[in-house]
Design an enzyme around this catalytic site. Structure first.
Site, PDB file in Angstrom:
ATOM      1  NE  ARG A  39      21.052  20.090  17.909  1.00 23.87           N
ATOM      2  CZ  ARG A  39      20.048  20.720  17.314  1.00 23.87           C
ATOM      3  NH1 ARG A  39      20.045  20.833  16.014  1.00 23.87           N
ATOM      4  NH2 ARG A  39      19.048  21.215  18.015  1.00 23.87           N
ATOM      5  NE  ARG A  90      28.201  30.815  24.370  1.00 25.98           N
ATOM      6  CZ  ARG A  90      26.947  30.511  24.697  1.00 25.98           C
ATOM      7  NH1 ARG A  90      26.623  30.307  25.969  1.00 25.98           N
ATOM      8  NH2 ARG A  90      26.028  30.429  23.761  1.00 25.98           N
ATOM      9  NE  ARG A 147      16.336   8.239  20.234  1.00 26.12           N
ATOM     10  CZ  ARG A 147      16.184   6.939  20.473  1.00 26.12           C
ATOM     11  NH1 ARG A 147      16.597   6.054  19.593  1.00 26.12           N
ATOM     12  NH2 ARG A 147      15.631   6.519  21.589  1.00 26.12           N
ATOM     13  NE  ARG A 182      14.508  18.307  25.904  1.00 25.33           N
ATOM     14  CZ  ARG A 182      15.001  18.862  24.810  1.00 25.33           C
ATOM     15  NH1 ARG A 182      15.940  19.764  24.886  1.00 25.33           N
ATOM     16  NH2 ARG A 182      14.546  18.516  23.619  1.00 25.33           N
ATOM     17  CD  GLU A 238      11.912  16.300  25.130  1.00 29.78           C
ATOM     18  OE1 GLU A 238      11.453  17.443  25.315  1.00 29.78           O
ATOM     19  OE2 GLU A 238      12.903  16.070  24.430  1.00 29.78           O
ATOM     20  CE1 TYR A 294      15.798  18.300  15.626  1.00 29.43           C
ATOM     21  CE2 TYR A 294      17.058  20.257  15.110  1.00 29.43           C
ATOM     22  CZ  TYR A 294      16.128  19.610  15.891  1.00 29.43           C
ATOM     23  OH  TYR A 294      15.518  20.270  16.915  1.00 29.43           O
ATOM     24  CG  ASP A 339      17.170  24.453  14.932  1.00 25.02           C
ATOM     25  OD1 ASP A 339      16.522  23.663  15.644  1.00 25.02           O
ATOM     26  OD2 ASP A 339      18.353  24.759  15.143  1.00 25.02           O
TER      27      ASP A 339
END
Ligand code: FAD
Ligand code: UDP
Length: 389
Positions: A173, A177, A251, A282, A306, A354, A356
């Site tokens: 995911r 770069r 989870r 985070r 979180e 999952y 989006d």
């Protein structure tokens, strides 16, 4: 029951189906949600003390390269020019994520050209040739030193599973770069809804043919509905079948929200914490998602830490774990679903995938095209299987 279709769940999947059936086919749609608000996990609301928009079920960033989804979403909301960028703190220093040339230069403490960085990472990645799990996949992409700094600890906290037992897909995911481009997403379109997620979701639900009933569990009405009215079910797949094949693993997340007495807590929307001894993964600071809003207070801010853990029954299911045992159970549930005449299963919970937001919307649009429209227009049988799974 005086309706043409019942939709269990008012998340993006359920609302897209309801809106299309109401607007395109003129159907009367009843949408049920067991929560006290619409929108599923994309729901957001103002934090009462500050008025800062908070995403109650975790930060939601909209991005897509699917033109049809982008056009559809823009019917209900305009989008800001927000571009998501994430930083990661590791051993007291801050780096940019996902791993890019800036991260590599900073981490190794010198300037690299793209070719030099590629060569260095290729050398460090050479120890893995045929990656079979998350750890091997990550090392094959970024080499061991970067993996051990930015991925190992974070992933251990996020999944509490040995990265060698996790599937490689989780890590793919994230892009890697060899430029200084530090945008988190690579999609053509990105932005946040100008008036917030809830306004967008309310507009989808606002068609006069749609009735939304909150605080209503589908299972309380199931006996009146199934067999009498077509159903699109977007709740947990295992629950629909009474957990007959066992529970699918998820989870969950715990969110610790605080109002801090400063106008800026961390200078950025999301700071990841890569060190394993920091218990949260985070921190989100929600004011930074909307720098264009002028009514946010200058001296207060909302931050959310979180934490991730395995979900027990009764916890909110957030991420499918997808172990081999889960996949076997999923196949068994799909067989059961395919025999449930008049009921379609969709969305994140209903398909145990999952998704989006843009994927949930795309999948609902194809369910509308391939199953619902043919059923209502031509009388085709309404049965799961095929493209929507
Ligand atoms: P949901 O939103 O889960 O909606 C399902 C609805 O069904 C819920 O409202 C639930 O209450 C209801 N329901 C369940 N059982 C019953 C029942 N028996 N009776 C009645 N109602 C029932 N996507 C992105 O694109 N960008 C992001 O940045 C992003 N961040 C995320 C962060 C987190 C922490 C999580 C968990 C998800 C994130 N997502 C993100 C994914 C996004 O939340 C999903 O794509 C979207 O919620 C999917 O919509 P859905 O309708 O399938 O499911
Ligand atoms: N990940 C990581 N370090 C980071 C960010 C992500 O190791 O700083 C890994 C982690 O395993 C996570 C996966 O990459 O589960 C996917 O990250 P993403 O940000 O897409 O996860 P989400 O926002 O959905 O939680």
């Amino acid at each position: 029951m005086n309706v043409d279709l019942v939709v269990a769940g008012s998340g993006f999947f359920g609302l897209t189906v309801a809106e299309r059936c109401a607007a395109e086919l003129g159907l009367r749609v009843l949408v049920l949600d067991r929560r006290g608000h619409i929108g599923g996990n994309a729901y957001s609301e103002p934090e009462p003390e500050t008025g800062i928009e908070v995403h109650r079920y975790g930060a939601h960033l909209f991005h897509t390269s699917n033109e049809r989804v982008w056009e559809y979403a823009n019917r209900f909301t305009a989008f800001t020019g927000y571009r998501h960028r994430v930083y990661s703190t590791f051993k007291g220093r801050v780096y940019s994520m996902p791993i890019n040339l800036g991260t590599i230069c900073e981490f190794f403490g010198r300037a690299f050209t793209p070719d030099e960085a590629r060569a260095l990472v290729a050398e460090q990645a050479a120890e893995v040739s045929d990656p079979a799990n998350l750890e091997e996949k990550a090392i094959s992409l970024i080499g061991r030193p970067l993996y051990e700094a930015f991925i190992r600890g974070y992933t251990a906290k996020q999944w509490q599973t040995d990265p060698r037992d996790l599937p490689a897909e989780i890590i793919t995911r994230l892009p890697v770069r060899y430029t200084f481009d530090n945008r988190y997403f690579s999609d053509t379109h990105e932005g946040l809804p100008v008036d917030g997620y809830t306004a967008w979701l309310e507009r989808m639900a606002g068609h006069p043919n749609i009735e939304v009933r909150l605080n209503t569990d589908f299972f309380d009405l199931r006996d009146d509905v199934v067999g009498n009215v077509p159903v699109v079910y977007t709740g947990p797949l295992d629950r629909y079948f009474g957990y007959a094949e066992g529970e699918l693993g998820w989870r969950t997340l715990d969110f610790d929200m605080r109002v801090e007495p400063t106008g800026d807590f961390q200078g950025t929307p999301v700071m990841n914490y890569a060190d394993e001894d920091v218990p949260y993964t985070r921190i989100h600071e929600f004011r930074h998602f909307h720098p264009e809003r002028e009514d946010y207070p200058p001296d207060k801010t909302v931050v959310v830490r979180e934490y991730s853990r395995a979900a027990a029954r009764g916890d909110e299911p957030y991420y499918p774990i997808n172990t081999a045992a889960d996949r076997a159970r999923l196949l068994a549930y799909r067989d059961l679903a395919a025999r449930e005449d008049g009921v379609l299963f969709g969305g994140r919970l209903g398909t145990y995938r999952y998704l989006d937001m843009h994927m949930a919307i795309a999948s609902a649009l194809s369910m509308f095209d391939n199953k619902l429209r043919p059923h209502f227009a031509l009388g085709s049988r309404l049965i799961s299987g095929g493209v929507d799974e």
